[in-house]
Design a protein around this motif. Structure first.
Motif, PDB file in Angstrom:
ATOM      1  N   PRO A  19      36.144  51.839  52.874  1.00 22.66           N
ATOM      2  CA  PRO A  19      36.401  51.916  53.861  1.00 22.66           C
ATOM      3  C   PRO A  19      36.094  50.173  52.873  1.00 22.66           C
ATOM      4  O   PRO A  19      35.637  49.850  51.887  1.00 22.66           O
ATOM      5  CB  PRO A  19      35.357  51.541  54.866  1.00 22.66           C
ATOM      6  CG  PRO A  19      34.831  53.012  54.486  1.00 22.66           C
ATOM      7  CD  PRO A  19      34.247  53.171  52.283  1.00 22.66           C
ATOM      8  N   LEU A  20      37.234  49.164  53.551  1.00 19.39           N
ATOM      9  CA  LEU A  20      36.801  47.555  53.058  1.00 19.39           C
ATOM     10  C   LEU A  20      35.659  47.164  53.623  1.00 19.39           C
ATOM     11  O   LEU A  20      35.294  45.728  53.044  1.00 19.39           O
ATOM     12  CB  LEU A  20      38.184  46.779  54.046  1.00 19.39           C
ATOM     13  CG  LEU A  20      39.795  47.060  54.086  1.00 19.39           C
ATOM     14  CD1 LEU A  20      40.131  46.406  54.723  1.00 19.39           C
ATOM     15  CD2 LEU A  20      39.898  47.196  52.372  1.00 19.39           C
ATOM     16  N   ALA A  21      34.840  46.946  54.282  1.00 19.92           N
ATOM     17  CA  ALA A  21      33.593  46.429  54.489  1.00 19.92           C
ATOM     18  C   ALA A  21      32.941  46.432  53.398  1.00 19.92           C
ATOM     19  O   ALA A  21      32.068  46.906  52.750  1.00 19.92           O
ATOM     20  CB  ALA A  21      32.996  47.372  55.517  1.00 19.92           C
ATOM     21  N   GLY A  22      32.704  44.476  52.509  1.00 16.09           N
ATOM     22  CA  GLY A  22      31.580  44.517  51.960  1.00 16.09           C
ATOM     23  C   GLY A  22      32.843  44.534  50.727  1.00 16.09           C
ATOM     24  O   GLY A  22      32.008  44.453  49.621  1.00 16.09           O
ATOM     25  N   SER A  23      33.924  44.983  50.292  1.00 12.86           N
ATOM     26  CA  SER A  23      34.379  45.162  48.933  1.00 12.86           C
ATOM     27  C   SER A  23      35.415  44.210  48.182  1.00 12.86           C
ATOM     28  O   SER A  23      35.774  42.774  49.298  1.00 12.86           O
ATOM     29  CB  SER A  23      35.448  46.447  49.426  1.00 12.86           C
ATOM     30  OG  SER A  23      36.680  45.613  49.896  1.00 12.86           O
ATOM     31  N   LEU A  24      35.845  44.331  47.120  1.00 14.93           N
ATOM     32  CA  LEU A  24      36.051  42.725  46.841  1.00 14.93           C
ATOM     33  C   LEU A  24      38.037  42.785  47.412  1.00 14.93           C
ATOM     34  O   LEU A  24      38.457  41.441  48.109  1.00 14.93           O
ATOM     35  CB  LEU A  24      36.820  43.184  45.352  1.00 14.93           C
ATOM     36  CG  LEU A  24      37.570  42.382  44.583  1.00 14.93           C
ATOM     37  CD1 LEU A  24      36.738  41.290  43.963  1.00 14.93           C
ATOM     38  CD2 LEU A  24      38.023  42.544  43.526  1.00 14.93           C
ATOM     39  N   THR A  27      37.200  40.554  51.030  1.00 15.01           N
ATOM     40  CA  THR A  27      36.995  39.150  50.120  1.00 15.01           C
ATOM     41  C   THR A  27      38.531  38.276  49.571  1.00 15.01           C
ATOM     42  O   THR A  27      38.581  37.313  50.010  1.00 15.01           O
ATOM     43  CB  THR A  27      36.150  39.190  48.563  1.00 15.01           C
ATOM     44  OG1 THR A  27      34.767  39.330  49.151  1.00 15.01           O
ATOM     45  CG2 THR A  27      36.420  37.792  48.090  1.00 15.01           C
ATOM     46  N   TYR A  28      39.281  39.499  48.891  1.00 16.84           N
ATOM     47  CA  TYR A  28      41.082  39.148  48.794  1.00 16.84           C
ATOM     48  C   TYR A  28      41.859  38.810  50.574  1.00 16.84           C
ATOM     49  O   TYR A  28      42.321  37.881  50.399  1.00 16.84           O
ATOM     50  CB  TYR A  28      41.384  40.047  47.949  1.00 16.84           C
ATOM     51  CG  TYR A  28      42.799  39.927  47.659  1.00 16.84           C
ATOM     52  CD1 TYR A  28      43.581  38.878  47.746  1.00 16.84           C
ATOM     53  CD2 TYR A  28      44.353  40.979  49.144  1.00 16.84           C
ATOM     54  CE1 TYR A  28      45.012  38.882  47.080  1.00 16.84           C
ATOM     55  CE2 TYR A  28      45.002  40.923  48.523  1.00 16.84           C
ATOM     56  CZ  TYR A  28      45.907  40.343  48.035  1.00 16.84           C
ATOM     57  OH  TYR A  28      47.237  39.450  48.031  1.00 16.84           O
ATOM     58  N   GLY A  48      40.858  49.405  37.401  1.00 15.57           N
ATOM     59  CA  GLY A  48      40.850  47.589  38.106  1.00 15.57           C
ATOM     60  C   GLY A  48      40.630  48.106  39.267  1.00 15.57           C
ATOM     61  O   GLY A  48      41.367  49.614  40.055  1.00 15.57           O
ATOM     62  N   PRO A  49      39.907  46.926  40.310  1.00 13.48           N
ATOM     63  CA  PRO A  49      39.890  47.252  41.466  1.00 13.48           C
ATOM     64  C   PRO A  49      40.968  47.048  42.133  1.00 13.48           C
ATOM     65  O   PRO A  49      41.885  46.027  41.663  1.00 13.48           O
ATOM     66  CB  PRO A  49      38.981  46.218  42.015  1.00 13.48           C
ATOM     67  CG  PRO A  49      39.628  44.876  40.857  1.00 13.48           C
ATOM     68  CD  PRO A  49      39.491  45.790  39.074  1.00 13.48           C
ATOM     69  N   ALA A  50      42.007  47.683  43.750  1.00 11.69           N
ATOM     70  CA  ALA A  50      42.385  47.825  44.448  1.00 11.69           C
ATOM     71  C   ALA A  50      42.851  47.630  45.678  1.00 11.69           C
ATOM     72  O   ALA A  50      42.011  48.894  45.964  1.00 11.69           O
ATOM     73  CB  ALA A  50      43.668  48.877  43.367  1.00 11.69           C
ATOM     74  N   PRO A  99      39.261  40.324  39.708  1.00 15.33           N
ATOM     75  CA  PRO A  99      37.792  40.473  40.425  1.00 15.33           C
ATOM     76  C   PRO A  99      37.042  39.522  40.613  1.00 15.33           C
ATOM     77  O   PRO A  99      36.159  39.610  41.087  1.00 15.33           O
ATOM     78  CB  PRO A  99      36.981  40.658  38.625  1.00 15.33           C
ATOM     79  CG  PRO A  99      38.134  40.834  37.446  1.00 15.33           C
ATOM     80  CD  PRO A  99      39.288  40.317  37.963  1.00 15.33           C
ATOM     81  N   SER A 100      37.508  38.320  40.611  1.00 15.15           N
ATOM     82  CA  SER A 100      37.013  37.034  41.709  1.00 15.15           C
ATOM     83  C   SER A 100      37.177  37.162  43.296  1.00 15.15           C
ATOM     84  O   SER A 100      36.936  36.621  44.022  1.00 15.15           O
ATOM     85  CB  SER A 100      37.396  35.718  41.166  1.00 15.15           C
ATOM     86  OG  SER A 100      39.489  35.261  41.278  1.00 15.15           O
ATOM     87  N   GLY A 101      38.970  38.410  43.578  1.00 15.65           N
ATOM     88  CA  GLY A 101      38.503  38.484  45.071  1.00 15.65           C
ATOM     89  C   GLY A 101      39.549  36.718  45.578  1.00 15.65           C
ATOM     90  O   GLY A 101      40.008  37.093  46.377  1.00 15.65           O
TER      91      GLY A 101
END
Length: 341
Positions: free
Chosen positions: A125-130, A133-134, A167-169, A191-193
């Motif tokens: 889930p999106l909660a608290g994720s990068l 933030t994006y 990488g994060p997606a 990674p900074s969002g």
């Protein structure tokens, strides 16, 4: 208790036994064990090194997956937690090599809707994720309520040198009119969002997109459609009660399948030649079906650019004049915008 590194080294010392047990449909070819994928599909895409400094390392040329033998065992057995993978590895190393056949989920063809479904299911889930933030940095708050969006912290891709990497997606579920998942769009993130990752094509699709889209709300008689997820979500910050769909490209927007109950369609077009052509084509198709088609035109490149540049109040004022009066009363007021623009 063995650490993951120690366990991977122990497995590497018995790499061919690992391959024969977990990937029995493969075969030895020189310094490698070759098989179709981590689920033991016959083929040659995946290769595991049997000798040398990188013994036990593997890569799948078709999917971009790679790792060590612990990664391989986890994927092969469908295990998500490291503790479960280590338990499985200990069981293998402590048991006779002739073990009964395990039940395994059938492999998903590369690029298929089933592969997309598995990726979406493995995402968070999106909660608290990068990804949250994006999207907030794109001017889109309250994203946790969108079940069609998830976050995958280690999504495979090929970098500028054609090397495999993770990488994060942001993962967006693409669905058909019946709600079934047909694909996903992957947006790799810095990674900074603060934006998308610095890589070739940070947005890539998987599965079947044509005619389908990323949906927010269930459309019946009125629907808004746009190209990008961020464009549609920017519009949804202004009209949160209006069902919407992101088709993910101009070509796919023009080919979007429309609900049979639809009577009015808003097309949130991008402000370029491709966007204008897609809006015209989709509008003509809609009108041929007896659906009224209205265009929501941005000031800048798209509605997400507008909300970032001018803010929500200015975007509300700009869009209100483009809506049918009855939809202002129904969706504008229903969405909580009482009084003023």
């Amino acid at each position: 208790m063995s650490t993951a590194s120690e366990m991977a080294q122990r497995l590497a010392r018995e790499v061919e036994a690992v391959c024969r047990h977990y990937l029995p449909h493969g075969r030895r070819e020189g310094r490698y064990w070759r098989v179709g994928d981590v689920h033991d599909t016959p083929g040659e895409s995946l290769y595991i090194r049997l000798h040398g400094a990188a013994t036990g390392k593997w890569a799948d040329a078709a999917t971009g997956e790679h790792g060590d033998l612990l990664d391989l065992i986890g994927l092969n057995r469908g295990l998500d937690r490291l503790a479960e993978v280590l338990d499985e590895a200990r069981a293998f190393l402590g048991s006779p090599r002739a073990l009964p056949e395990w039940h395994r989920e059938p492999a998903a063809p590369v690029g298929s809707p089933e592969a997309a479904r598995r990726l979406f299911a493995r995402s968070r889930p999106l909660a608290g994720s990068l990804a949250e933030t994006y999207l907030r940095n794109r001017g889109i708050p309250d994203v946790r309520k969108y079940g069609s969006l998830r976050f995958q912290p280690r999504c495979w891709y090929r970098d500028a040198d054609d090397r495999l990497a993770r990488g994060p997606a942001l993962i967006a579920a693409v669905t058909g009119l019946n709600g079934g998942l047909t694909g996903v769009q992957r947006t790799w993130l810095d990674p900074s969002g603060g934006g998308k990752a610095a890589m070739p094509s940070p947005r890539r699709a998987l599965g079947h997109l044509l005619g389908n889209g990323v949906r927010f709300g269930v459309a019946r008689d009125v629907l808004a459609a746009g190209e990008g997820v961020e464009t549609v979500l920017a519009l949804r910050t202004i009209l949160p009660a209006l069902p919407m769909v992101a088709a993910l490209s101009a070509g796919h927007l023009a080919a979007l399948r429309l609900p049979p109950t639809l009577r009015r369609l808003y097309v949130a077009r991008d402000n370029d030649d491709a966007g204008r052509r897609a809006a015209e084509r989709l509008g003509r198709r809609a009108e041929a079906l007896g659906i009224e088609a209205l265009v929501l035109a941005p000031v800048l490149g798209d509605l997400n650019d507008d909300v970032l540049a001018f803010g929500q109040a200015a975007l509300r004022a700009h869009l209100r004049a483009q809506l049918a009066p009855e939809d202002v009363a129904r969706f504008w007021m229903g969405g909580g915008w009482r009084g003023g623009a």
